[in-house]
Design a protein around this motif. Structure first.
Motif, PDB file in Angstrom:
ATOM      1  N   LEU A   1      -6.890   8.890  11.380  1.00 13.24           N
ATOM      2  CA  LEU A   1      -7.144   9.370   9.659  1.00 13.24           C
ATOM      3  C   LEU A   1      -7.739  10.700   9.637  1.00 13.24           C
ATOM      4  O   LEU A   1      -7.423  11.478   8.909  1.00 13.24           O
ATOM      5  CB  LEU A   1      -8.255   8.504   9.000  1.00 13.24           C
TER       6      LEU A   1
ATOM      7  N   TRP B   1       0.861  -1.409  -0.081  1.00 13.82           N
ATOM      8  CA  TRP B   1       0.014  -0.128  -0.128  1.00 13.82           C
ATOM      9  C   TRP B   1       0.826   1.233  -0.277  1.00 13.82           C
ATOM     10  O   TRP B   1       0.712   1.906  -0.911  1.00 13.82           O
ATOM     11  CB  TRP B   1      -0.788   0.121   1.208  1.00 13.82           C
TER      12      TRP B   1
ATOM     13  N   LEU C   1      -3.791  17.756 -13.571  1.00  9.02           N
ATOM     14  CA  LEU C   1      -5.265  18.029 -13.566  1.00  9.02           C
ATOM     15  C   LEU C   1      -5.497  19.500 -14.301  1.00  9.02           C
ATOM     16  O   LEU C   1      -6.433  19.894 -14.720  1.00  9.02           O
ATOM     17  CB  LEU C   1      -5.884  18.360 -12.155  1.00  9.02           C
ATOM     18  N   ASN C   2      -4.452  20.248 -14.464  1.00  6.17           N
ATOM     19  CA  ASN C   2      -4.439  21.392 -14.864  1.00  6.17           C
ATOM     20  C   ASN C   2      -4.902  21.453 -16.473  1.00  6.17           C
ATOM     21  O   ASN C   2      -4.655  20.555 -17.185  1.00  6.17           O
ATOM     22  CB  ASN C   2      -3.088  22.285 -14.690  1.00  6.17           C
ATOM     23  N   ASP C   3      -5.562  22.507 -16.867  1.00  2.95           N
ATOM     24  CA  ASP C   3      -5.944  22.619 -18.375  1.00  2.95           C
ATOM     25  C   ASP C   3      -4.688  23.145 -19.215  1.00  2.95           C
ATOM     26  O   ASP C   3      -3.791  23.509 -18.695  1.00  2.95           O
ATOM     27  CB  ASP C   3      -7.313  23.185 -18.561  1.00  2.95           C
TER      28      ASP C   3
ATOM     29  N   LEU D   1      -7.475  -5.285 -11.416  1.00  6.21           N
ATOM     30  CA  LEU D   1      -8.295  -4.424 -10.416  1.00  6.21           C
ATOM     31  C   LEU D   1      -7.644  -3.250  -9.724  1.00  6.21           C
ATOM     32  O   LEU D   1      -6.413  -3.385  -9.269  1.00  6.21           O
ATOM     33  CB  LEU D   1      -9.022  -5.205  -9.344  1.00  6.21           C
TER      34      LEU D   1
ATOM     35  N   HIS E   1      -7.746  -0.326  -6.662  1.00  3.71           N
ATOM     36  CA  HIS E   1      -8.374   0.455  -5.405  1.00  3.71           C
ATOM     37  C   HIS E   1      -9.636  -0.248  -4.754  1.00  3.71           C
ATOM     38  O   HIS E   1      -9.396  -1.377  -4.352  1.00  3.71           O
ATOM     39  CB  HIS E   1      -8.961   1.845  -5.729  1.00  3.71           C
ATOM     40  N   GLU E   2     -10.793   0.248  -4.706  1.00  3.49           N
ATOM     41  CA  GLU E   2     -12.117  -0.320  -4.033  1.00  3.49           C
ATOM     42  C   GLU E   2     -12.223  -1.946  -4.512  1.00  3.49           C
ATOM     43  O   GLU E   2     -12.397  -2.640  -3.688  1.00  3.49           O
ATOM     44  CB  GLU E   2     -13.236   0.381  -4.278  1.00  3.49           C
TER      45      GLU E   2
ATOM     46  N   VAL F   1       3.831  17.555  -3.783  1.00  6.23           N
ATOM     47  CA  VAL F   1       2.852  17.578  -4.476  1.00  6.23           C
ATOM     48  C   VAL F   1       3.058  16.588  -5.984  1.00  6.23           C
ATOM     49  O   VAL F   1       4.246  16.610  -6.396  1.00  6.23           O
ATOM     50  CB  VAL F   1       2.708  19.030  -5.066  1.00  6.23           C
TER      51      VAL F   1
ATOM     52  N   PHE G   1      -4.293  -1.829  -2.520  1.00  6.58           N
ATOM     53  CA  PHE G   1      -5.037  -1.933  -1.248  1.00  6.58           C
ATOM     54  C   PHE G   1      -5.375  -3.641  -1.322  1.00  6.58           C
ATOM     55  O   PHE G   1      -6.304  -4.096  -1.610  1.00  6.58           O
ATOM     56  CB  PHE G   1      -6.361  -1.499  -1.523  1.00  6.58           C
TER      57      PHE G   1
ATOM     58  N   HIS H   1       0.568  13.728 -10.241  1.00  5.41           N
ATOM     59  CA  HIS H   1      -0.745  13.449 -10.974  1.00  5.41           C
ATOM     60  C   HIS H   1      -1.477  14.829 -10.628  1.00  5.41           C
ATOM     61  O   HIS H   1      -2.448  14.993 -11.446  1.00  5.41           O
ATOM     62  CB  HIS H   1      -1.167  12.232  -9.852  1.00  5.41           C
ATOM     63  N   ALA H   2      -1.358  15.395  -9.291  1.00  7.12           N
ATOM     64  CA  ALA H   2      -2.230  16.594  -9.051  1.00  7.12           C
ATOM     65  C   ALA H   2      -1.948  17.669  -9.867  1.00  7.12           C
ATOM     66  O   ALA H   2      -2.829  18.079 -10.579  1.00  7.12           O
ATOM     67  CB  ALA H   2      -1.643  17.235  -7.866  1.00  7.12           C
ATOM     68  N   ARG H   3      -0.616  17.686 -10.659  1.00  3.35           N
ATOM     69  CA  ARG H   3      -0.570  18.659 -11.720  1.00  3.35           C
ATOM     70  C   ARG H   3      -1.209  18.232 -13.097  1.00  3.35           C
ATOM     71  O   ARG H   3      -1.391  19.408 -13.644  1.00  3.35           O
ATOM     72  CB  ARG H   3       0.955  18.764 -11.818  1.00  3.35           C
TER      73      ARG H   3
END
Lengths: 318, 252, 303
Positions: free
Chosen positions: A295, A29, A316-318, A94, A96-97, A309, A35, A312-314
């Protein structure tokens, strides 16, 4: 004084045994983002393998090969590794969940097999008389336990160093890349599915090792030792310590097992005897609360990974 | 509703982005007046979509202000902005494909009283009869052009003062795009302020009153649409055209 | 024998269906696998026990059982109160745990948290009511003999009827009311719903209320036809997930159909495999469906 020392040794042995499983989960993990909600199942496989390989022979039950301790350890890791490979191949697509639900189901199924396949596992009675490797090497319970602690410390240290090195290797850096962004890592020419599978198998081998040590120490194995609550405990240890940090994984094992045993002690001494039977429930509530509160208040654990940071987060930018 | 002097929408020095401390807009200012069509153009990554999403309330704003009819709405949640006069048509996923056309319109009127919403839906069916005839069909079966019409109708349910359109003609046939621009002009004729983000800069500017050019999250150039269309620098720098080629010869 | 297994399968499937509706909705709308959802069935069943003894104290008319059933009006009132209690628990968990985590962390953190919540909820039941099985009623019931030699209890007929009624009620709610339509819209696209003027947070509370009420009804019906025990919900985790995944997250009919499939396969499986392995059947169903559709039925993931 002797009592306290022997209790401390006993406590350290068990928390380190769990710590090894937490290290395995951390590889899955913390570093790879897999997971695994079936930790108890893989610990159980290791435990039963150890019991079958090293235990005394008995009528109408398979195994009892009376093999040496070391062979038992290796066997436990190999068998849980093979089981993980099979599970990993079936679930490799598979995420994550769904992986969580599937591995949870695997653990339930493994426990059912342990409970019902009497020829292999001894059914509800379990397997008893598993030899402790220290029995012939030291005199008296305290010395034996101290020796066993040395064995567990060495194996824990080996696991720790092995996983630290794995994580820092080029292969290990791929793990984090996969965790952060599967698409980008596959464009590097590596097959993320394969690396995920490898990490899953390695992690489960650590869990198998943990289970093997557990039975050698306790001396018997029963299906009731590998209920889903064990999975939750291992997870809580990782979350409390801090995922993606191997020191955190071990620290979490110590703290959570400490809370568990201390709360058990307090309950058995303080709580009136009429409701002693509910003591286990109180302990479980405590573990659940620790997990949730941790948590909410400190999601990265006591000593978690350095916050970055992520790419992946970056993206998201357009 | 707007005071005669004030702008419907006034964005001032906006700093905003998807993640805190990682802004995409570094101080953008834009305004739109009543009945005006304003287009924002710029290269990919300029922050055009981010700007329009910030006005809609989907992007977190760290500095600057967004005033609607003179009232700062930066801290108003997205769903309340719909009630206060902002209609937003996103670029992708602009309709609920699993809901029927009628249900899509009901969604648009979620913040209105039931009776009012029903009246508005009937009014919009009058304006866009194509929606009425297919009201029971799932929006997922509509063509791209029909989806845009439905999306605009959904956004119009609350009778907004301002409509935000994110790449409305992307993926549409030239005919469908022309029809959509006709529809947009009708809206502005009714006094609605329209803010468009477009890749198809030429077509959008031809149908606009004014335009802004964004680059790297900042204002570069702005002015009347026909001036921008004639501007050589815009064609060169921001739209990757050959040097000295204006977007379009200024129409006499 | 086959017909009897079929009937048993439909009946246990109905309970799974009721529980799976909420799990399926929260899976779709909050985008996390809630391992604590099944504990809401347990809480529903035990909450009804408390209200049952309260309503039974009124005596008189309340003492009578209805027709051939083992229960009277008190249990029906108790069930309604159990739905409210369970909804309150679910809303509390949403506001103080899951919603906060979804803002600060991510949906996987919500899954861990659901482990912890499940532990707390289940063991609180043990702590409060003990671990011995409890029954709502000691009334003896006579089985009804259906054609084909199938025996069912009157209470089981009630269970089936109530499930059908609930599904029809929910169908009307989801298609005829503005809240229901908004719920379907939020399931498809929360951001589009938001800019359309829908208060997504309020809709999500409705999702919890419906999910928790379904769970409470499932729990009460389980308690009515089988027994109450603290592991009631826990033993249903895999069947519930199997039903939700089979049916496709967010789909009402999917969850109901999934529940029936799970119930039928569990009960029909005993004709082929030893009964002791019955609990593994839902898991095999999960593997099968996930093997066919590995991305699952969460739809496109938006982050």
């Amino acid at each position: 004084m002797i009592g306290l020392v022997s209790y401390l040794v006993f406590f350290l042995i068990l928390s380190l045994i769990f710590g090894i499983a937490v290290l395995g989960l951390n590889l899955q993990w913390g570093f790879t983002g897999l997971f695994n909600a079936g930790v108890a199942g893989f610990i159980g496989i290791g435990a039963y393998t150890m019991a079958i390989l090293t235990g005394p022979s008995r009528d109408a039950v398979f195994g009892g090969f009376e093999l040496p301790f070391v062979i038992g350890l290796i066997g436990a890791m190999v068998v849980s590794g093979i089981a993980a490979l099979a599970v990993g191949i079936v679930t490799h697509k598979l995420k994550h969940e769904y992986l969580a639900v599937a591995t949870f189901g695997i653990a339930v199924t493994i426990q059912l097999v342990c409970l019902n396949w009497e020829y292999l596992t001894g059914g509800t009675l379990g397997l008893i008389g598993i030899p402790n490797p220290t029995k012939d090497l030291a005199e008296g319970p305290l010395a034996q336990n101290a020796l066993f602690l040395c064995i567990v410390i060495s194996l824990g240290l080996i696991t720790f160093i092995a996983i630290e090195n794995i994580v820092k290797s080029p292969w290990g850096r791929m793990l984090k890349a996969i965790r952060e962004d599967e698409i980008a890592s596959s464009s590097l020419g590596k097959d993320p599915a394969r690396i995920r599978l490898e990490a899953f198998v390695l992690g489960c081998m650590a869990m198998g090792l943990s289970g093997a040590l557990y039975v050698s120490f306790i001396g018997y194995v029963s299906p009731w030792d590998f209920l889903p609550i064990l999975t939750f405990q291992i997870w809580t240890m990782l979350i409390v310590g801090g995922s993606a940090n191997n020191r955190g994984a071990l620290l979490g094992a110590l703290i959570v097992w400490g809370v568990w045993t201390m709360s058990g002690y307090v309950i058995s001494n303080v709580v009136p005897s009429e409701i002693q039977a509910q003591g286990g429930a109180m302990q479980a509530i405590l573990i659940g609360l620790i997990l949730v509160v941790m948590l909410l208040l400190r999601p990265r654990g006591l000593i978690g990974e350095e916050l970055q940071v992520s790419r992946h987060a970056r993206s998201l930018n357009d | 509703m707007a005071s005669a002097a004030g702008h419907i929408l006034q964005v001032k020095d906006l700093v905003a982005g998807y993640i805190r401390d990682l802004p995409i807009l570094h101080g953008v200012s834009v305004y739109v007046d009543r009945g005006e069509i304003v287009t924002i153009i710029g290269p990919n990554g300029a922050g055009k979509s981010t700007l329009i999403k910030a006005v809609a309330g989907l992007v977190s704003v760290s500095q600057g202000s967004i005033e609607l009819n003179g009232k700062n709405i930066v801290n108003v949640p997205a769903y309340q902005r719909a009630t206060q006069g902002v209609g937003y048509v996103p670029q992708t996923g602009n309709v609920f494909t699993t809901l029927s056309i009628h249900e899509n319109l009901i969604m648009g009127g979620a913040s209105l009283h039931r009776g009012k919403a029903e009246r508005r839906i009937e009014e919009l069916y009058e304006i866009y009869p194509v929606l009425k005839s297919r009201r029971r069909e799932k929006a997922g079966v509509l063509s791209g052009g029909q989806r845009q019409i439905l999306a605009v109708a959904r956004a119009l349910l609350t009778q907004p003062d301002l409509i935000l359109l994110d790449e409305p003609t992307a993926g549409l046939s030239p005919k469908a795009a022309a029809e959509l621009f006709a529809l947009i002009r009708d809206l502005s004729g009714d006094g609605v302020a329209v803010l468009i983000v477009e890749q198809n800069a030429k077509a959008a500017l031809r149908n606009s009153d004014r335009g802004y050019v964004l680059a790297e999250g900042e204002n570069r150039i702005d002015g009347a649409a026909h001036t921008l269309l004639a501007d050589k620098e815009i064609g060169e720098i921001f739209l990757g055209m050959r040097r000295d080629t204006p977007l379009e010869k200024e129409e006499a | 024998m086959f017909l009897q297994h079929l009937a048993d399968g439909i009946l246990s499937g109905a309970i799974v269906s009721l529980g799976a509706i909420g799990l399926s909705f929260t899976m779709k709308m909050l985008r996390f696998a809630n391992f604590s959802h099944s504990e809401l069935l347990t809480w529903g069943a035990y909450a009804a026990l408390v209200f049952l003894s309260f309503f039974s104290t009124f005596g008189g008319f309340f003492d009578q059982t209805i027709g051939p059933f083992s229960f009277g009006l008190p249990l029906l009132f108790a069930m309604a109160c159990a739905c409210i209690t369970t909804s309150l628990i679910a809303m509390f968990l949403h506001l103080y745990v899951f919603d906060r985590l979804s803002r600060s962390a991510g949906h996987m953190t919500m899954v861990f948290a659901s482990f912890g919540v499940a532990l707390v909820l289940r063991h609180l039941v043990t702590l409060i009511w003990g671990s011995d099985p409890i029954y709502y009623s000691n009334e003896l019931q006579f089985a009804i003999l259906l054609p084909g030699g199938v025996r069912v209890m009157p209470d089981q007929v009630f269970l089936f009827g109530l499930t059908i009624f609930t599904v029809i009620f929910l169908h009307l709610f989801m298609t005829r009311t503005r809240t229901g339509i908004a719920m379907r819209g939020v399931a498809e696209s929360p951001s589009l719903a938001q800019v359309s003027g829908v208060n997504v947070n309020a809709i999500i509370l409705w999702v919890w209320i419906i999910g928790a009420s379904g769970a409470a009804m499932g729990g009460v019906l389980y308690g009515m036809t089988i027994q109450l025990r603290p592991e009631l919900g826990f033993s249903l985790i895999l069947p519930l997930f199997a039903a939700a995944i089979l049916g496709g997250a967010g789909s009402l009919y999917g969850a109901v159909l999934g529940g029936l499939i799970v119930g039928l396969s569990e009960n029909l499986s005993v004709m082929i495999i030893p009964t002791t392995y019955k609990p593994a059947v839902p898991f095999l169903l999960i593997l099968l469906i996930l093997f066919i559709r590995p991305d699952g039925i969460f739809g496109e993931r938006k982050r």
